[in-house]
Design a protein around this motif. Structure first.
Motif, PDB file in Angstrom:
ATOM      1  N   ALA A 132      -1.532  -1.228 -10.498  1.00  0.00           N
ATOM      2  CA  ALA A 132      -2.000  -0.334  -9.429  1.00  0.00           C
ATOM      3  C   ALA A 132      -3.517  -0.450  -9.302  1.00  0.00           C
ATOM      4  N   THR A 144      -6.761   1.270  -7.058  1.00  0.00           N
ATOM      5  CA  THR A 144      -7.258   2.263  -6.105  1.00  0.00           C
ATOM      6  C   THR A 144      -8.489   1.708  -5.423  1.00  0.00           C
ATOM      7  N   VAL A 203      -4.241   3.623  -2.548  1.00  0.00           N
ATOM      8  CA  VAL A 203      -3.656   3.009  -3.737  1.00  0.00           C
ATOM      9  C   VAL A 203      -2.805   1.815  -3.318  1.00  0.00           C
ATOM     10  N   TYR A 204      -3.023   0.682  -3.992  1.00  0.00           N
ATOM     11  CA  TYR A 204      -2.281  -0.557  -3.742  1.00  0.00           C
ATOM     12  C   TYR A 204      -1.532  -0.934  -5.025  1.00  0.00           C
ATOM     13  N   PHE A 205      -0.392  -1.607  -4.827  1.00  0.00           N
ATOM     14  CA  PHE A 205       0.423  -2.053  -5.962  1.00  0.00           C
ATOM     15  C   PHE A 205       0.634  -3.558  -5.851  1.00  0.00           C
ATOM     16  N   LYS A 235       0.857  -1.191   0.000  1.00  0.00           N
ATOM     17  CA  LYS A 235       0.000   0.000   0.000  1.00  0.00           C
ATOM     18  C   LYS A 235       0.885   1.230   0.000  1.00  0.00           C
ATOM     19  N   ALA A 236       0.424   2.251  -0.716  1.00  0.00           N
ATOM     20  CA  ALA A 236       1.273   3.413  -0.948  1.00  0.00           C
ATOM     21  C   ALA A 236       1.773   4.031   0.348  1.00  0.00           C
ATOM     22  N   ASP A 237       0.969   4.058   1.387  1.00  0.00           N
ATOM     23  CA  ASP A 237       1.354   4.740   2.619  1.00  0.00           C
ATOM     24  C   ASP A 237       1.598   3.791   3.791  1.00  0.00           C
TER      25      ASP A 237
END
Length: 481
Positions: free
Chosen positions: A123, A125, A108-110, A53-55
């Motif tokens: 990616a 969202t 946002v997940y990768f 996860k982005a954060d």
């Protein structure tokens, strides 16, 4: 040599600049979200898979060796909220499942899949939708707001509302907080806002939904104003006034409203048989009243009220009184016409008459059903004896009934059934025989008293016998001479 450099450059390009596709996923808070990551069929060798996860860093990871890891924020011995089903790997499906999603899960997940010399990164969202209500059970008349939240909020999205699966738009007394998007509804808590609210978020050919229920606390029975209560003349009836469970209304008041005042009705006098006190077992939320014996003039509109959390809650209702009208046709003195009469017939759609009989054991039987508001009955037939019940119906079914007895009809019509005539003749015969017996007894008694009066003077009896004997002897001598 040049071929080796070319192959090395291709590998470097794939590993450093992996392919990336962006996907939108909406999920309602508390549900399960599936973040797609499909790469197509791969070789038999297991790839390395990383979800992050982005954060928050790593969410879920699987090495080529088969070892699995979960991020610290997603790890729980009791409830593992994230998983990647292995059964789908052979098909190239590395989708991530997140159970019981929360608003903070939005973002946002990768997904990165490394297979031999190829790396594919996608990616996703994840947007969490949720409907929040300022109070899930507000008191009638208080302020209430319903808001649609999306985390993260999609700029340019369009929000639509449905209430009980029907499109909802601004109505009188309901203001919408639109700003640039209509994501909230505000108004007074009334029946028009009660039910299941669903917000629908449209964004880039994707749709997100979330729902929440809203129930308004107040007078639950009757469920609406001007509800009708039906009762027959002479019967008892309950005027319902039940508040939501848990409410304790203060200063409860019952009033009978004067006719002719629709907008601001004035209070009149309550009926003599009115009782505002309910049964001792009734909870504080039940402020129902009763009429012990309904009369025709008791019909009309009634109002109950009570104060809850500073709000004065009221409910109006109408008492409709039913009775049977009797008329004797001039052309047929041996019959009567029964008419089912109601003080308000606006809610009645049909009428029917049934005859009710009771045997010696008290068992009840019902005769054939006769349709119609009026019924003509011959009073000379024994088949018409018993109870006659008029039932009246509305669009939702049976509304009430009123009962009449054939014995009363016979007396009013002047007719005499056959059985009554036979009984009268027998009674007249018995009366005549009894009169003859009484006269005979009176004569016997009179003679007895006369003889008893003579025997009270024995000397007089001797003189009478002597005189009689001398007279008989002189008569015999006269005959001989």
């Amino acid at each position: 040599m040049l071929l080796e450099y070319f192959l090395f450059g291709v590998m470097t390009f794939h590993l450093s600049g992996a392919q990336r596709e962006v996907t939108e996923v909406f999920a309602e808070a508390g549900s399960q979200a599936v973040l797609p990551c499909r790469c197509g069929p791969l070789s038999t060798r297991m790839p390395a898979i990383v979800w992050r996860k982005a954060d928050k860093g790593t969410v879920w990871r699987k090495e080529k060796s088969g070892l699995e890891y979960r991020g610290w924020d997603w790890f729980s011995k009791v409830n593992q909220r994230v998983r990647c089903p292995h059964s789908q790997f052979e098909r190239g499906d590395f989708s991530l499942q997140i159970k019981n999603v929360r608003e903070e899960d939005g973002g946002v997940y990768f997904c990165r899949v490394e297979h031999e010399v190829q790396a594919i990164e996608k990616a996703v969202t994840l947007r969490i939708t949720k409907v929040s209500v300022s109070s899930s059970a507000p008191v009638w008349g208080s302020d209430v707001s319903i808001r649609c939240n999306v985390t993260p909020w999609p700029r340019g999205a369009l929000v639509r509302w449905t209430l009980n699966d029907s499109p909802f738009g601004p109505q009188a007394g309901v203001a919408s907080n639109t700003r640039t998007i209509q994501n909230a509804v505000r108004g007074k808590a009334t029946a028009t806002l009660t039910g299941n609210w669903t917000c629908i978020v449209d964004y880039r050919d994707h749709e997100g939904r979330a729902s929440a229920s809203l129930s308004v606390m107040g007078v639950t029975h009757p469920p609406r104003d001007d509800a009708k209560v039906y009762a027959a003349v002479g019967s008892a009836v309950t005027l319902p006034c039940v508040f939501s469970p848990g409410l304790r209304p203060s200063d409860p008041v019952w009033e009978k409203l004067k006719p002719g005042f629709l907008h601001k009705p004035a209070a009149g006098r309550l009926p003599a048989s009115f009782s505002a006190s309910g049964p001792l077992s009734a909870p504080p939320s039940d402020q129902s009243a009763s009429l012990n014996e309904v009369e025709l003039e008791d019909e009309g509109r009634y109002r109950c009220s009570g104060t809850v959390e500073g709000q004065r809650l009221t409910r109006n209702m109408q008492l409709v009184v039913a009775q049977v009208h009797i008329s004797i046709p001039s052309q047929n003195a041996g019959s009567v016409l029964l008419t089912c009469h109601l003080t308000d017939t606006s809610g009645v759609t049909s009428y029917e008459w049934v005859r009710v009989l009771y045997d010696l054991n008290g068992s009840r039987s019902v005769g054939p059903i006769l349709r119609g508001k009026s019924l003509s009955i011959s009073t000379m037939s024994e088949r018409n004896q018993g109870e006659w019940v008029c039932r009246f119906y509305g669009s939702d079914g049976l509304l009430g009934n009123v009962t009449y007895h054939i014995q009363q009809m016979s007396g009013l019509s002047g007719g005499k059934p056959t059985s009554v005539s036979h009984n009268t003749a027998a009674a007249v015969g018995l009366s005549f025989l009894l009169l003859v017996m009484l006269l005979t007894l009176a004569q016997v008694y009179k003679n007895h008293q006369r003889r008893k009066g003579i025997f009270q003077y024995p000397a007089l009896e001797t003189i009478v016998h002597t005189v009689c004997n001398e007279r008989e002897e002189s008569e015999r001598n006269a005959v001989k001479n």
